[in-house]
Scaffold this active site. Structure first.
Site, PDB file in Angstrom:
ATOM      1  N   GLU A   1      26.009 -15.443   0.778  1.00 33.60           N
ATOM      2  CA  GLU A   1      27.280 -15.713  -0.272  1.00 33.60           C
ATOM      3  C   GLU A   1      28.414 -15.637   0.791  1.00 33.60           C
ATOM      4  OE1 GLU A   1      27.370 -13.481  -3.572  1.00 33.60           O
ATOM      5  OE2 GLU A   1      29.397 -13.733  -3.796  1.00 33.60           O
TER       6      GLU A   1
ATOM      7  N   ARG B   1      44.432 -27.159  -1.521  1.00 36.78           N
ATOM      8  CA  ARG B   1      44.413 -26.260  -2.492  1.00 36.78           C
ATOM      9  C   ARG B   1      44.913 -24.823  -2.184  1.00 36.78           C
ATOM     10  NH1 ARG B   1      38.733 -23.271  -4.339  1.00 36.78           N
ATOM     11  NH2 ARG B   1      39.554 -22.641  -6.158  1.00 36.78           N
TER      12      ARG B   1
ATOM     13  N   PRO C   1      32.516 -25.620  -6.599  1.00 30.52           N
ATOM     14  CA  PRO C   1      33.496 -26.518  -7.112  1.00 30.52           C
ATOM     15  C   PRO C   1      34.977 -26.231  -6.651  1.00 30.52           C
ATOM     16  CG  PRO C   1      32.838 -24.625  -8.626  1.00 30.52           C
ATOM     17  CD  PRO C   1      31.627 -24.981  -7.533  1.00 30.52           C
ATOM     18  N   ASN C   2      35.769 -27.341  -6.301  1.00 31.88           N
ATOM     19  CA  ASN C   2      37.035 -27.343  -5.933  1.00 31.88           C
ATOM     20  C   ASN C   2      37.214 -27.035  -4.486  1.00 31.88           C
ATOM     21  OD1 ASN C   2      38.387 -27.618  -8.415  1.00 31.88           O
ATOM     22  ND2 ASN C   2      37.492 -25.227  -8.969  1.00 31.88           N
TER      23      ASN C   2
ATOM     24  N   HIS D   1      32.719 -16.433   1.039  1.00 36.25           N
ATOM     25  CA  HIS D   1      33.905 -16.595   0.472  1.00 36.25           C
ATOM     26  C   HIS D   1      35.232 -16.611   1.598  1.00 36.25           C
ATOM     27  CE1 HIS D   1      32.132 -16.229  -3.516  1.00 36.25           C
ATOM     28  NE2 HIS D   1      31.688 -15.025  -3.108  1.00 36.25           N
ATOM     29  N   LEU D   2      35.953 -17.738   1.243  1.00 37.59           N
ATOM     30  CA  LEU D   2      37.296 -17.578   1.996  1.00 37.59           C
ATOM     31  C   LEU D   2      38.158 -16.286   1.871  1.00 37.59           C
ATOM     32  CD1 LEU D   2      37.646 -21.369   1.550  1.00 37.59           C
ATOM     33  CD2 LEU D   2      37.952 -20.455   4.044  1.00 37.59           C
ATOM     34  N   SER D   3      38.392 -15.982   0.363  1.00 43.91           N
ATOM     35  CA  SER D   3      39.198 -15.033   0.126  1.00 43.91           C
ATOM     36  C   SER D   3      38.503 -13.610  -0.147  1.00 43.91           C
ATOM     37  CB  SER D   3      40.064 -15.408  -1.218  1.00 43.91           C
ATOM     38  OG  SER D   3      39.213 -15.606  -2.140  1.00 43.91           O
TER      39      SER D   3
ATOM     40  N   ASN E   1      28.942 -21.251  -0.346  1.00 39.64           N
ATOM     41  CA  ASN E   1      30.365 -20.764  -1.214  1.00 39.64           C
ATOM     42  C   ASN E   1      30.014 -21.283  -2.448  1.00 39.64           C
ATOM     43  OD1 ASN E   1      32.717 -20.151  -2.178  1.00 39.64           O
ATOM     44  ND2 ASN E   1      33.864 -20.492  -0.270  1.00 39.64           N
TER      45      ASN E   1
ATOM     46  N   TYR F   1      43.685 -19.883   0.416  1.00 42.39           N
ATOM     47  CA  TYR F   1      42.382 -20.407   0.940  1.00 42.39           C
ATOM     48  C   TYR F   1      42.708 -21.069   2.485  1.00 42.39           C
ATOM     49  CZ  TYR F   1      40.502 -19.825  -3.435  1.00 42.39           C
ATOM     50  OH  TYR F   1      40.312 -19.318  -4.826  1.00 42.39           O
TER      51      TYR F   1
ATOM     52  N   ALA G   1      33.974 -20.621  -8.023  1.00 36.96           N
ATOM     53  CA  ALA G   1      34.076 -20.177  -9.371  1.00 36.96           C
ATOM     54  C   ALA G   1      32.596 -19.683  -9.975  1.00 36.96           C
ATOM     55  CB  ALA G   1      35.050 -20.521 -10.197  1.00 36.96           C
TER      56      ALA G   1
ATOM     57  N   ASP H   1      19.233 -17.920 -10.292  1.00 29.50           N
ATOM     58  CA  ASP H   1      17.851 -18.043 -10.559  1.00 29.50           C
ATOM     59  C   ASP H   1      17.336 -19.102  -9.304  1.00 29.50           C
ATOM     60  OD1 ASP H   1      17.684 -16.325 -12.664  1.00 29.50           O
ATOM     61  OD2 ASP H   1      17.540 -18.031 -14.182  1.00 29.50           O
TER      62      ASP H   1
ATOM     63  N   ARG I   1      41.554  -9.582  -5.503  1.00 30.16           N
ATOM     64  CA  ARG I   1      42.069 -10.600  -6.620  1.00 30.16           C
ATOM     65  C   ARG I   1      41.802 -10.241  -7.889  1.00 30.16           C
ATOM     66  NH1 ARG I   1      40.340 -16.322  -4.540  1.00 30.16           N
ATOM     67  NH2 ARG I   1      42.099 -16.626  -6.026  1.00 30.16           N
TER      68      ARG I   1
ATOM     69  N   HIS J   1      30.900 -16.281 -10.190  1.00 34.70           N
ATOM     70  CA  HIS J   1      31.114 -15.180 -11.223  1.00 34.70           C
ATOM     71  C   HIS J   1      30.651 -15.370 -12.659  1.00 34.70           C
ATOM     72  CE1 HIS J   1      34.058 -14.272  -7.854  1.00 34.70           C
ATOM     73  NE2 HIS J   1      34.734 -15.523  -8.276  1.00 34.70           N
TER      74      HIS J   1
ATOM     75  N   ARG K   1      37.230 -11.737 -10.597  1.00 40.72           N
ATOM     76  CA  ARG K   1      36.247 -12.220  -9.517  1.00 40.72           C
ATOM     77  C   ARG K   1      35.688 -11.099  -8.821  1.00 40.72           C
ATOM     78  NH1 ARG K   1      38.819 -17.232  -8.419  1.00 40.72           N
ATOM     79  NH2 ARG K   1      40.990 -17.326  -9.325  1.00 40.72           N
TER      80      ARG K   1
HETATM   81  C1  DQA Z   1      36.318 -18.682  -3.564  1.00 37.64           C
HETATM   82  C2  DQA Z   1      36.420 -17.354  -4.388  1.00 37.64           C
HETATM   83  C3  DQA Z   1      36.321 -18.051  -5.999  1.00 37.64           C
HETATM   84  O1  DQA Z   1      36.565 -16.815  -6.668  1.00 37.64           O
HETATM   85  C4  DQA Z   1      37.009 -18.963  -6.240  1.00 37.64           C
HETATM   86  O2  DQA Z   1      36.656 -19.526  -7.535  1.00 37.64           O
HETATM   87  C5  DQA Z   1      36.820 -20.183  -5.473  1.00 37.64           C
HETATM   88  C6  DQA Z   1      36.827 -19.761  -3.637  1.00 37.64           C
HETATM   89  C7  DQA Z   1      36.724 -18.289  -1.929  1.00 37.64           C
HETATM   90  O3  DQA Z   1      36.204 -18.820  -1.097  1.00 37.64           O
HETATM   91  O4  DQA Z   1      37.289 -17.291  -1.728  1.00 37.64           O
HETATM   92  O5  DQA Z   1      36.747 -21.289  -5.614  1.00 37.64           O
HETATM   93  O6  DQA Z   1      35.008 -18.734  -3.558  1.00 37.64           O
END
Ligand code: DQA
Length: 145
Positions: free
Chosen positions: A98, A18, A10-11, A100-102, A74, A23, A77, A87, A107, A80, A111
């Site tokens: 897994e 964003r 998502p997002n 993540h950009l950040s 990725n 990001y 959210a 599963d 943070r 978390h 997270r």
């Molecule tokens: C994220 C980190 C997550 O906590 C956040 O909800 C995201 C992006 C990252 O790529 O840093 O949507 O997965």
């Protein structure tokens, strides 16, 4: 040609606009295009899926079972919160990185927990778009044994 799935939650469709301070300024299309070139050099094809819907991400993982060698994921959210994605990753028995950009550990407290890391091959985060490159490199190196 063997395939790798780049799966985004998502997002992440809003990358580029964003919270660029967190990001970065690259769009998801830019990132996926770069991954396509890097994968091709090493003999892999890329499938890319993004969804804002948890169940669609579960479906994408299930569909990967028969056609995909490994997944750069990725989960946004859902990282978390999602036992359903955890599963699904366990069920498909494919290597999943897994990604993540950040740096989620630098943070907010919420997270700092991932439902998914324990069932993934590994986790890469904190390097902006390079996180995806590093994850892809590690996944391919793993697949090549
Ligand atoms: C994220 C980190 C997550 O906590 C956040 O909800 C995201 C992006 C990252 O790529 O840093 O949507 O997965």
């Amino acid at each position: 040609m063997a395939k790798i799935l780049i799966l985004n939650g998502p997002n992440l469709n809003l990358l580029g606009t964003r919270e660029p301070a967190v990001y970065g300024a690259d769009t998801l299309d830019n990132i996926v295009e770069e991954l396509r070139s890097l994968a091709a050099v090493r003999g892999y094809e890329i499938d890319a899926v993004q969804s804002n819907v948890e169940g669609e991400l579960v479906d994408a993982l299930h569909a990967a079972r028969t056609t995909i060698s490994g997944v750069v994921f990725n989960p946004g959210a859902y990282t978390h919160t999602s036992i359903a994605l955890r599963d699904a990753i366990s069920a498909i028995e494919l290597p999943v990185v897994e990604t993540h950009l950040s740096n989620v550990h630098a943070r907010e407290d919420f997270r700092h927990t991932s439902m998914l890391t324990a069932v993934c091959l590994g986790v890469v985060g904190g390097f902006g778009r390079s996180s995806y490159r590093l994850a892809l490199d590690a996944l391919i190196t793993h697949l090549e044994g």
